[in-house]
Design a protein around this motif. Structure first.
Motif, PDB file in Angstrom:
ATOM      1  N   GLY A 151       0.812  -1.205   0.000  1.00 46.73           N
ATOM      2  CA  GLY A 151       0.000   0.000   0.000  1.00 46.73           C
ATOM      3  C   GLY A 151       0.845   1.254   0.000  1.00 46.73           C
ATOM      4  N   GLY A 152       0.181   2.377  -0.186  1.00 52.98           N
ATOM      5  CA  GLY A 152       0.869   3.643  -0.198  1.00 52.98           C
ATOM      6  C   GLY A 152       1.366   3.998  -1.585  1.00 52.98           C
ATOM      7  N   SER A 153       2.053   5.112  -1.637  1.00 50.10           N
ATOM      8  CA  SER A 153       2.535   5.621  -2.911  1.00 50.10           C
ATOM      9  C   SER A 153       4.041   5.468  -3.021  1.00 50.10           C
ATOM     10  CB  SER A 153       2.174   7.104  -3.047  1.00 50.10           C
ATOM     11  OG  SER A 153       2.846   7.675  -4.153  1.00 50.10           O
ATOM     12  N   PRO A 154       4.538   5.002  -4.153  1.00 46.09           N
ATOM     13  CA  PRO A 154       5.990   4.931  -4.338  1.00 46.09           C
ATOM     14  C   PRO A 154       6.628   6.308  -4.435  1.00 46.09           C
ATOM     15  CG  PRO A 154       4.880   4.397  -6.381  1.00 46.09           C
ATOM     16  CD  PRO A 154       3.821   4.482  -5.332  1.00 46.09           C
ATOM     17  N   LEU A 155       5.792   7.347  -4.596  1.00 45.39           N
ATOM     18  CA  LEU A 155       6.318   8.691  -4.801  1.00 45.39           C
ATOM     19  C   LEU A 155       6.560   9.431  -3.492  1.00 45.39           C
ATOM     20  CD1 LEU A 155       3.940   9.813  -7.692  1.00 45.39           C
ATOM     21  CD2 LEU A 155       6.073   8.510  -7.843  1.00 45.39           C
ATOM     22  N   SER A 156       5.930   8.987  -2.414  1.00 46.86           N
ATOM     23  CA  SER A 156       5.964   9.751  -1.171  1.00 46.86           C
ATOM     24  C   SER A 156       6.956   9.184  -0.176  1.00 46.86           C
ATOM     25  CB  SER A 156       4.577   9.763  -0.526  1.00 46.86           C
ATOM     26  OG  SER A 156       4.647  10.346   0.759  1.00 46.86           O
ATOM     27  N   PRO A 157       7.840  10.010   0.357  1.00 46.95           N
ATOM     28  CA  PRO A 157       8.765   9.511   1.377  1.00 46.95           C
ATOM     29  C   PRO A 157       8.042   9.015   2.617  1.00 46.95           C
ATOM     30  CG  PRO A 157       8.896  11.903   1.190  1.00 46.95           C
ATOM     31  CD  PRO A 157       8.075  11.427   0.040  1.00 46.95           C
ATOM     32  N   ARG A 158       6.820   9.468   2.851  1.00 42.56           N
ATOM     33  CA  ARG A 158       6.069   9.027   4.025  1.00 42.56           C
ATOM     34  C   ARG A 158       5.703   7.553   3.951  1.00 42.56           C
ATOM     35  NH1 ARG A 158       3.677  13.952   2.852  1.00 42.56           N
ATOM     36  NH2 ARG A 158       1.948  12.882   1.818  1.00 42.56           N
ATOM     37  N   ASP A 159       5.723   6.988   2.758  1.00 42.40           N
ATOM     38  CA  ASP A 159       5.330   5.587   2.585  1.00 42.40           C
ATOM     39  C   ASP A 159       6.524   4.641   2.531  1.00 42.40           C
ATOM     40  OD1 ASP A 159       2.571   6.664   0.592  1.00 42.40           O
ATOM     41  OD2 ASP A 159       2.537   5.907   2.650  1.00 42.40           O
ATOM     42  N   TYR A 160       7.647   5.116   3.005  1.00 39.92           N
ATOM     43  CA  TYR A 160       8.834   4.280   3.132  1.00 39.92           C
ATOM     44  C   TYR A 160       9.233   4.251   4.610  1.00 39.92           C
ATOM     45  CZ  TYR A 160       9.426   4.504  -1.936  1.00 39.92           C
ATOM     46  OH  TYR A 160       9.242   4.403  -3.295  1.00 39.92           O
ATOM     47  N   ASN A 161       9.322   3.076   5.180  1.00 36.11           N
ATOM     48  CA  ASN A 161       9.632   2.955   6.600  1.00 36.11           C
ATOM     49  C   ASN A 161      11.116   2.754   6.895  1.00 36.11           C
ATOM     50  OD1 ASN A 161       7.065   3.228   7.870  1.00 36.11           O
ATOM     51  ND2 ASN A 161       6.501   1.232   7.042  1.00 36.11           N
ATOM     52  N   TYR A 162      11.879   2.433   5.875  1.00 33.08           N
ATOM     53  CA  TYR A 162      13.287   2.131   6.107  1.00 33.08           C
ATOM     54  C   TYR A 162      14.155   3.033   5.230  1.00 33.08           C
ATOM     55  CZ  TYR A 162      10.893  -1.981   7.841  1.00 33.08           C
ATOM     56  OH  TYR A 162      10.031  -2.805   8.508  1.00 33.08           O
TER      57      TYR A 162
END
Length: 120
Positions: A98-109
């Motif tokens: 889920g989430g967007s590959p474009l947004s840094p908020r959707d990366y946890n690591y």
């Protein structure tokens, strides 16, 4: 998941560099972001487990992202570098679809940043 980035450095305009990032385990989405002084962190390129790629408009056609799902690595080949590509580059990853590959908020690591400097 821990990320270890390598590569970067100083290059003249028109030159090439390669960034590499190794993850300690499997991830769904991997990407590279960059942040220049005084600017927000922005996506450079991202790639999913299945190989779907996304690029920031200014790098499309010059940069190429690739990954190895067995070795848990992602690479960014940067060609025809321009002074405006100068920034700290960060490797990022996430295990969720889920989430967007474009947004840094959707990366946890996140890996440590690596400096890319392009001289004119």
């Amino acid at each position: 998941v821990q990320l270890q980035a390598s590569g970067g450095g100083l290059v003249e305009a028109g030159g090439s560099l390669r960034l590499s990032c190794a993850a300690s385990g499997p991830t769904y989405r991997m990407g590279w972001f960059r942040q220049a002084p005084g600017k927000e962190r922005e996506l450079v390129a991202a790639i999913s487990w299945g190989g779907m790629e996304h690029y920031e408009d200014s790098v499309r056609g010059r940069f190429a992202i690739s990954r190895n799902n067995v070795e848990h690595t992602v690479n960014l080949r940067m060609n025809d570098l321009k002074p405006e590509d100068t920034a700290v580059y960060y490797c990022a990853a996430d295990r969720e679809r889920g989430g967007s590959p474009l947004s840094p908020r959707d990366y946890n690591y996140w890996g440590q940043g690596t400096q890319v400097t392009v001289s004119s």
